[in-house]
Design a protein around this motif. Sequence first.
Motif, PDB file in Angstrom:
ATOM      1  N   LEU A  91       0.742  -1.262  -0.089  1.00  0.00           N
ATOM      2  CA  LEU A  91       0.081   0.056  -0.067  1.00  0.00           C
ATOM      3  C   LEU A  91       0.956   1.355  -0.030  1.00  0.00           C
ATOM      4  N   ILE A  92       0.618   2.313  -0.882  1.00  0.00           N
ATOM      5  CA  ILE A  92       1.329   3.540  -0.846  1.00  0.00           C
ATOM      6  C   ILE A  92       0.168   4.593  -0.582  1.00  0.00           C
ATOM      7  N   VAL A  93       0.331   5.253   0.445  1.00  0.00           N
ATOM      8  CA  VAL A  93      -0.531   6.262   1.139  1.00  0.00           C
ATOM      9  C   VAL A  93      -0.251   7.968   0.518  1.00  0.00           C
ATOM     10  N   ASP A  94      -1.280   8.256  -0.144  1.00  0.00           N
ATOM     11  CA  ASP A  94      -1.204   9.735  -0.483  1.00  0.00           C
ATOM     12  C   ASP A  94      -1.738  10.403   0.558  1.00  0.00           C
ATOM     13  N   ASN A  95      -0.743  11.127   1.131  1.00  0.00           N
ATOM     14  CA  ASN A  95      -1.326  12.200   2.306  1.00  0.00           C
ATOM     15  C   ASN A  95      -1.081  13.459   1.798  1.00  0.00           C
ATOM     16  N   ALA A  96      -1.436  13.866   0.448  1.00  0.00           N
ATOM     17  CA  ALA A  96      -1.544  14.969   0.041  1.00  0.00           C
ATOM     18  C   ALA A  96      -2.401  16.088   0.945  1.00  0.00           C
ATOM     19  N   HIS A  97      -3.488  15.376   1.385  1.00  0.00           N
ATOM     20  CA  HIS A  97      -4.748  16.212   2.110  1.00  0.00           C
ATOM     21  C   HIS A  97      -4.130  16.279   3.700  1.00  0.00           C
ATOM     22  N   SER A  98      -3.030  15.498   4.026  1.00  0.00           N
ATOM     23  CA  SER A  98      -2.837  15.422   5.444  1.00  0.00           C
ATOM     24  C   SER A  98      -1.291  15.400   5.878  1.00  0.00           C
ATOM     25  N   TYR A  99      -0.539  16.550   5.618  1.00  0.00           N
ATOM     26  CA  TYR A  99       0.666  16.668   5.818  1.00  0.00           C
ATOM     27  C   TYR A  99       1.396  16.252   7.060  1.00  0.00           C
ATOM     28  N   TYR A 100       0.862  16.136   8.001  1.00  0.00           N
ATOM     29  CA  TYR A 100       1.281  15.747   9.286  1.00  0.00           C
ATOM     30  C   TYR A 100       1.052  14.393   9.819  1.00  0.00           C
ATOM     31  N   ASP A 101       0.649  13.680   8.780  1.00  0.00           N
ATOM     32  CA  ASP A 101       0.342  12.095   9.179  1.00  0.00           C
ATOM     33  C   ASP A 101       1.668  11.374   9.350  1.00  0.00           C
ATOM     34  N   SER A 102       1.742  10.605  10.281  1.00  0.00           N
ATOM     35  CA  SER A 102       3.027   9.576  10.242  1.00  0.00           C
ATOM     36  C   SER A 102       2.779   8.491   8.963  1.00  0.00           C
ATOM     37  N   ASN A 144      -6.077  22.220  12.616  1.00  0.00           N
ATOM     38  CA  ASN A 144      -7.136  21.375  13.570  1.00  0.00           C
ATOM     39  C   ASN A 144      -8.123  22.507  13.804  1.00  0.00           C
ATOM     40  N   TYR A 145      -7.772  23.555  14.292  1.00  0.00           N
ATOM     41  CA  TYR A 145      -8.758  24.800  14.938  1.00  0.00           C
ATOM     42  C   TYR A 145      -9.657  25.024  13.759  1.00  0.00           C
ATOM     43  N   GLY A 146      -9.015  25.364  12.462  1.00  0.00           N
ATOM     44  CA  GLY A 146     -10.006  25.866  11.522  1.00  0.00           C
ATOM     45  C   GLY A 146     -11.015  24.728  10.925  1.00  0.00           C
ATOM     46  N   PHE A 147     -10.512  23.428  10.920  1.00  0.00           N
ATOM     47  CA  PHE A 147     -11.497  22.479  10.572  1.00  0.00           C
ATOM     48  C   PHE A 147     -12.612  22.251  11.757  1.00  0.00           C
ATOM     49  N   LEU A 148     -11.997  22.332  12.994  1.00  0.00           N
ATOM     50  CA  LEU A 148     -13.185  22.156  13.856  1.00  0.00           C
ATOM     51  C   LEU A 148     -14.171  23.406  13.728  1.00  0.00           C
ATOM     52  N   LYS A 149     -13.742  24.645  13.582  1.00  0.00           N
ATOM     53  CA  LYS A 149     -14.821  25.674  13.464  1.00  0.00           C
ATOM     54  C   LYS A 149     -15.601  25.567  12.357  1.00  0.00           C
ATOM     55  N   SER A 170      -6.170  18.784   7.959  1.00  0.00           N
ATOM     56  CA  SER A 170      -6.371  19.126   6.481  1.00  0.00           C
ATOM     57  C   SER A 170      -6.532  20.549   6.185  1.00  0.00           C
ATOM     58  N   PHE A 171      -6.029  20.857   4.863  1.00  0.00           N
ATOM     59  CA  PHE A 171      -6.070  22.126   4.605  1.00  0.00           C
ATOM     60  C   PHE A 171      -7.397  22.733   3.882  1.00  0.00           C
ATOM     61  N   VAL A 172      -8.118  21.826   3.826  1.00  0.00           N
ATOM     62  CA  VAL A 172      -9.806  21.853   3.466  1.00  0.00           C
ATOM     63  C   VAL A 172     -10.757  21.174   4.471  1.00  0.00           C
ATOM     64  N   SER A 215     -19.744  16.324  -7.666  1.00  0.00           N
ATOM     65  CA  SER A 215     -20.866  17.358  -7.992  1.00  0.00           C
ATOM     66  C   SER A 215     -21.294  18.039  -6.806  1.00  0.00           C
ATOM     67  N   ARG A 216     -21.268  17.215  -5.529  1.00  0.00           N
ATOM     68  CA  ARG A 216     -21.790  17.931  -4.257  1.00  0.00           C
ATOM     69  C   ARG A 216     -21.088  17.979  -3.287  1.00  0.00           C
ATOM     70  N   LEU A 217     -19.712  17.556  -3.563  1.00  0.00           N
ATOM     71  CA  LEU A 217     -18.581  17.961  -2.133  1.00  0.00           C
ATOM     72  C   LEU A 217     -17.927  19.283  -2.409  1.00  0.00           C
ATOM     73  N   ILE A 218     -17.994  19.916  -1.433  1.00  0.00           N
ATOM     74  CA  ILE A 218     -17.398  21.389  -1.457  1.00  0.00           C
ATOM     75  C   ILE A 218     -16.163  21.208  -0.482  1.00  0.00           C
ATOM     76  N   PRO A 219     -14.943  21.375  -1.148  1.00  0.00           N
ATOM     77  CA  PRO A 219     -13.665  21.484  -0.140  1.00  0.00           C
ATOM     78  C   PRO A 219     -13.569  23.094   0.318  1.00  0.00           C
ATOM     79  N   ILE A 220     -13.801  23.090   1.426  1.00  0.00           N
ATOM     80  CA  ILE A 220     -13.640  24.677   2.113  1.00  0.00           C
ATOM     81  C   ILE A 220     -12.448  24.973   2.542  1.00  0.00           C
ATOM     82  N   PRO A 221     -11.624  25.896   1.908  1.00  0.00           N
ATOM     83  CA  PRO A 221     -10.222  26.214   2.426  1.00  0.00           C
ATOM     84  C   PRO A 221     -10.330  26.505   3.870  1.00  0.00           C
ATOM     85  N   ILE A 222      -9.217  25.972   4.644  1.00  0.00           N
ATOM     86  CA  ILE A 222      -8.997  26.523   6.181  1.00  0.00           C
ATOM     87  C   ILE A 222      -8.203  27.514   6.182  1.00  0.00           C
TER      88      ILE A 222
END
Length: 222
Positions: A91-102, A144-149, A170-172, A215-222
Motif C-alpha cells: 500500500l502506498i498512502v497519498d497524504n497530500a491532504h494530511s501533511y502531518y500524518d506519520s 485542526n482549529y480551522g477544521f473544527l470551526k 487538513s487544509f480543506v 458534484s456535491r462535495l465542497i472543499p472549503i479552504p481552512i
Amino acid sequence: MYSSLEFNLAREAIEHLVKIFKIDKIHIPYYLCDVVRHTLYKASCKPIFYHIDDNFFPTEHFSKEDFILYPNYFGICHDNVKRLANIYPKLIVDNAHSYYDSPLGFASFNAGHKFGFDKSILWYENKSCKNYLLPSINNIEEYNYGFLKLHEKYGKQNLLNIKNIDNIHSFVYPLLVSTECEADNIVKELTNQGKVIYRYWNQIPKSFNEYKFYSRLIPIPI
C-alpha cells in the motif's frame, strides 16, 4: 521503519517510487487528481482504476502482490488507511491532504506546498533504518482549529461521517450536501466572501458512485 527523502512536489515522489521499485502497474482510484495519472504514464507505469464507496473505501479486492495507491481523502480517512495497510503489504498512502500524518504502509508521501512548505516528503520501508523525518509542527494546531470551526458550522448538514475530529489537520473542510443546487448556492456564498473553491477533481461519469463527490462535495479552504 522508514527512510525519508525530500522532493519539491508530491508528483516527484511518486515518480521516484515507481522508478526505484520498478513498479509497472498500480491500482489508483477514479476519484483522484489527474496529476497522479499523468505522472504514472510519464514513468511508464500503468494505472488500474478502482471505485470507492460512500466512506471513500475501495469497493474492490486486490492481490497482496499488487501495488495500491490510496489517498487519505481530506485527511479524514485515517481508519481506512490503517485497515488497508493491515491487509495489503504494498500500500502506498497519498497524504497530500494530511501533511502531518506519520507514514503507514509500504510507502507514504505528502504535499508540502499545500501547507505552505517548500518540500514534500516521501517515506518508504527500510528495515535497516532506525528513524524517520517528521514534518514541522509549527502550524499543526491552526489547521485542526480551522477544521473544527467549519465542522461546528456545517457538521449538521454534512453527509460525510467524519470521525476523530480532534486529530484532523487538513487544509480543506470537505462538505458533502444533498443536492447540486445546494452545493452551488454554498459555493456562491463562499465565493462572495472571497474564498476560492476548487472542484475535486475532473469530471466523473454520472453513473459512478464517486460522481456525488465531484458534484456535491465542497472543499472549503481552512
